[in-house]
Design a protein around this motif. Structure first.
Motif, short mmCIF file in Angstrom:
data_model
loop_
_atom_site.label_atom_id
_atom_site.label_comp_id
_atom_site.label_asym_id
_atom_site.label_seq_id
_atom_site.Cartn_x
_atom_site.Cartn_y
_atom_site.Cartn_z
N LYS A 295 0.73 -1.23 0.09
CA LYS A 295 -0.16 -0.05 0.05
C LYS A 295 0.85 1.34 -0.15
CE LYS A 295 -3.81 0.29 2.24
NZ LYS A 295 -5.03 0.69 2.51
N GLY A 296 0.66 2.33 -0.94
CA GLY A 296 1.20 3.61 -0.77
C GLY A 296 2.12 3.44 -2.17
N GLU B 63 -1.91 5.82 -5.26
CA GLU B 63 -3.60 5.78 -4.98
C GLU B 63 -4.51 5.04 -5.85
OE1 GLU B 63 -5.89 6.30 -2.05
OE2 GLU B 63 -3.93 7.28 -1.78
N ARG C 51 -6.35 3.58 9.94
CA ARG C 51 -6.38 3.62 8.41
C ARG C 51 -7.00 4.86 8.27
NH1 ARG C 51 -9.62 -0.80 5.02
NH2 ARG C 51 -11.42 0.56 5.78
N VAL D 158 -4.25 7.52 8.26
CA VAL D 158 -3.46 7.41 7.06
C VAL D 158 -4.23 7.58 5.71
CG1 VAL D 158 -2.22 5.84 5.77
CG2 VAL D 158 -2.26 5.83 8.17
N ASP D 159 -5.66 7.13 5.56
CA ASP D 159 -6.14 7.63 4.31
C ASP D 159 -6.57 9.01 3.91
OD1 ASP D 159 -6.07 4.89 3.47
OD2 ASP D 159 -8.19 4.72 3.87
N GLU E 296 2.08 8.92 7.49
CA GLU E 296 2.53 8.19 6.42
C GLU E 296 2.04 6.48 6.62
OE1 GLU E 296 6.17 9.54 7.56
OE2 GLU E 296 4.49 10.84 7.43
N HIS E 297 1.98 5.72 5.47
CA HIS E 297 1.41 4.30 5.52
C HIS E 297 2.31 3.56 6.56
CE1 HIS E 297 1.07 -0.02 3.94
NE2 HIS E 297 -0.29 0.57 4.38
N GLN F 77 0.92 2.86 9.97
CA GLN F 77 -0.61 2.05 9.84
C GLN F 77 -0.70 0.86 10.67
OE1 GLN F 77 -3.12 2.08 6.20
NE2 GLN F 77 -4.11 0.12 6.99
N THR G 9 -4.66 -3.98 6.45
CA THR G 9 -3.65 -3.77 5.46
C THR G 9 -2.51 -2.68 5.62
OG1 THR G 9 -5.17 -1.77 5.05
CG2 THR G 9 -5.61 -3.85 3.89
N GLY G 10 -2.20 -2.78 7.17
CA GLY G 10 -1.16 -2.19 7.62
C GLY G 10 -0.19 -3.08 8.36
#
Lengths: 259, 325
Positions: free
Chosen positions: A179-180, A183, B238, B241-242, B247-248, B251, B255-256
């Motif tokens: 992810k990242g 987008e 999340r 972060v979204d 930053e991700h 997270q 999904t982190g």
């Protein structure tokens, strides 16, 4: 530039997992299935490369009937065509069997770069991508957070423990998306309409020369699935916040002994 | 009897802590199987690592020492481990579930045609069959899997204990690179230290995480203050972060990053299922939230129903006072 993207349809991350009556799988009833979130980034990256350099984006999945809707999502995002390796039980097969089926499709599809997600959310294996690279004899970079395309090569950044690695690989190569990486776009209405006309080719395992290992001879088999033990009931403070804060800091030191 | 092979990861001339854990677990399983424990190390100029690899009870150490292995490459390292599999003919091969182990193990498993269990938290021997326990759905459930034939597993770091115990009979052997260096088409060309000198959430023993209750990006400073007072890392839900507040890499959730620290402090995080999946195995959980019905309270060891803008600064003050005593 020809791009092949391997995707998986998975339970939405908001799913509350219930164990199926046989105690080996989860109860799929009432579960919403979606394109795995890391795969969204994989598809997006492939489409961006196609938009910049031309070529074709082919998406492929191995899954039951319902997995076709995840392929439609990819087509609506902008992929050109899809291949559905349709089998009701392939999802429960070991990763190597799935990788073999994908490799058979890849051998019949021209590609410069293959994408996949870092892992399929749910099974959390992260095996199929690197296994596919090995079966095809190409280099791989996994869990990629940034990708640059050069002449006949890629440069990728990946996060490791406390640092970032920069990896270079010659094409053809395989990349798994973190992810990242980008987008991912939402499919537009126009994209959704266009996707209805795009072809999904259906293959079965036998036509790809792959068979599920017979029961009892799998390299890896599921024995059981269970929920984690529930956590012990905690203490909740609802009074004066200053007093609650003091109490909790004291308990962290004296009772839990973690600070 | 066939024994166990462990791939030990080295960086900058040190065997990684998580590899010491994998070697120790390898020793325990080898004893159950009454077979030998072999440890394989790959790199360049690593002759000195033989002793280090022997410290955790191996019977034999194989050093694949070649300039072509100085930088990590999945192709070069997979060739080395596959050669070690051929030489040791083990019942099982263990890796740690690190960035390198996760990249390498599937490649080796495909080469050897074996089953692989990722991110295992428990291994056991039933008769002559190896079983592994591993989280799925980021820990919403646990699967038990069983291998037929050669077994491979990656082991979650910080789960298995390190047990020292050098065997006086341990042999340390050097082996040639089993691949033509020109066949390596992808490799690490550079490693950069993380930009800020922050603790990585995946390795932290204390994490302070912020969610939508912080109201805006600038208020993350509150979370950072508490993390600093506790000597911990900064995590995030999340949602924030979204929203681009952080930053991700920070997270926590499905999904982190999946984390299991000694202490997790959730500030203004309601506790969506996908977030809980990433942190519910923390030893102690503190939840701070205005909403008494927030799902996070159901798993909290200590909960404070209240305004985090009052609670967090007060906690920082209390911790500093305690530390000063």
């Amino acid at each position: 530039m020809n791009l092949l993207v391997c995707i998986k349809q998975v339970p939405d991350t908001e799913t509350r997992i219930r164990i199926s009556p046989d105690g080996r799988w989860f109860d799929e009833s009432g579960v919403t299935f979606v394109l795995s979130p890391f795969d969204e980034c994989a598809v997006e990256e492939a489409i961006r490369i196609k938009e910049a350099k031309g070529g074709e984006v082919v998406v492929v999945t191995a899954g039951p009937e319902r997995a076709a809707s995840a392929l439609r999502t990819c087509l609506a995002m902008g992929a050109d065509r899809a291949v559905h390796i349709k089998d009701e039980f392939v999802e429960r097969a070991d990763a190597l069997t799935v990788a073999r089926a994908l490799a058979a499709v890849a051998r019949g599809t021209p590609f410069d770069l293959i994408f996949a997600g870092k892992y399929g959310v749910g099974a959390d294996n992260g095996q199929v991508g690197p296994m596919l690279a090995e079966l095809l004899g190409i280099p791989q970079v996994t869990a990629v957070g940034a990708l640059e395309l050069g002449e006949g090569r890629i440069t990728a950044r990946r996060e490791i423990e406390g640092a970032v690695e920069i990896v270079e690989a010659l094409l053809p190569a395989l990349v798994t998306a973190e992810k990242g990486l980008n987008e991912p776009r939402y499919p537009s209405l126009k994209g959704i309409m266009a996707a209805k006309k795009k072809p999904i080719e259906t293959r079965d395992l036998a036509s790809l020369g792959v068979t599920l290992p017979p029961a009892g001879q799998e390299p890896l088999r599921w024995v059981s699935l269970e929920l984690p033990p529930p956590r012990a009931k905690g203490k909740v403070f609802t009074g004066d916040t200053a007093e609650s804060s003091r109490q909790v800091v004291r308990l962290l030191r004296e009772e839990a002994k973690v600070i | 009897m066939p024994g166990i092979l462990v791939f030990a990861e080295q960086r900058d001339g040190q065997i990684k802590r998580s590899s010491a854990e994998a070697i120790s677990e390898g020793r325990r399983l080898a004893d159950r199987l009454t077979g030998p424990l072999t440890v394989a190390v790959a790199g360049s100029g690593i002759a000195g690592l033989g002793e280090e690899a022997a410290r955790f009870g191996s019977d034999r150490v194989l050093l694949y020492d070649d300039p072509a292995l100085a930088a990590y490459s999945s192709e070069g390292y997979a060739a080395a481990v596959a050669a070690a599999v051929e030489e040791a003919a083990p019942a099982a091969v263990l890796f740690s579930a690190t960035a390198m182990g996760r990249d390498l193990a599937p490649r080796v498993a495909a080469r050897c045609g074996s089953g692989l269990a990722s991110d295992c938290v428990g291994l056991s021997v039933e008769g002559t069959t190896l079983r592994a326990r591993r989280p799925v759905f980021s820990g919403k459930a646990y699967a038990t899997v069983e291998f037929g034939g050669l077994a491979m597993a990656t082991l979650r770091p910080n789960v298995f204990p390190r047990v020292e115990g050098r065997k006086p009979t341990c042999e340390i052997l050097t082996r040639p690179l089993p691949i033509d260096a020109s066949a390596i088409r992808g490799r690490v060309v550079r490693t950069e230290a993380a930009e800020r000198r922050e603790v990585d959430v995946s390795e932290a023993s204390i994490i302070v995480a912020g969610g939508r209750g912080l109201k805006e990006a600038g208020n993350f400073s509150l979370v950072r203050d508490l993390a600093e007072a506790l000597g911990g890392a900064v995590g995030a839900s999340r949602a924030v972060v979204d929203a681009g507040w952080i930053e991700h890499a920070h997270q926590v959730g499905q999904t982190g990053k999946v984390v299991a620290p000694a202490l997790y402090v959730a500030c203004g995080i309601s506790g969506a299922i996908q977030h809980l999946a990433g942190m519910s195995t923390a030893k102690v959980i503190v939840a701070i939230n205005r909403d008494p019905e927030a799902p996070i309270f159901a798993i909290a060891t200590y909960g404070i129903v209240g305004d985090l803008f009052e609670v967090v600064p007060k906690m920082v003050e209390e911790i500093r006072r305690l530390r000063a005593e």
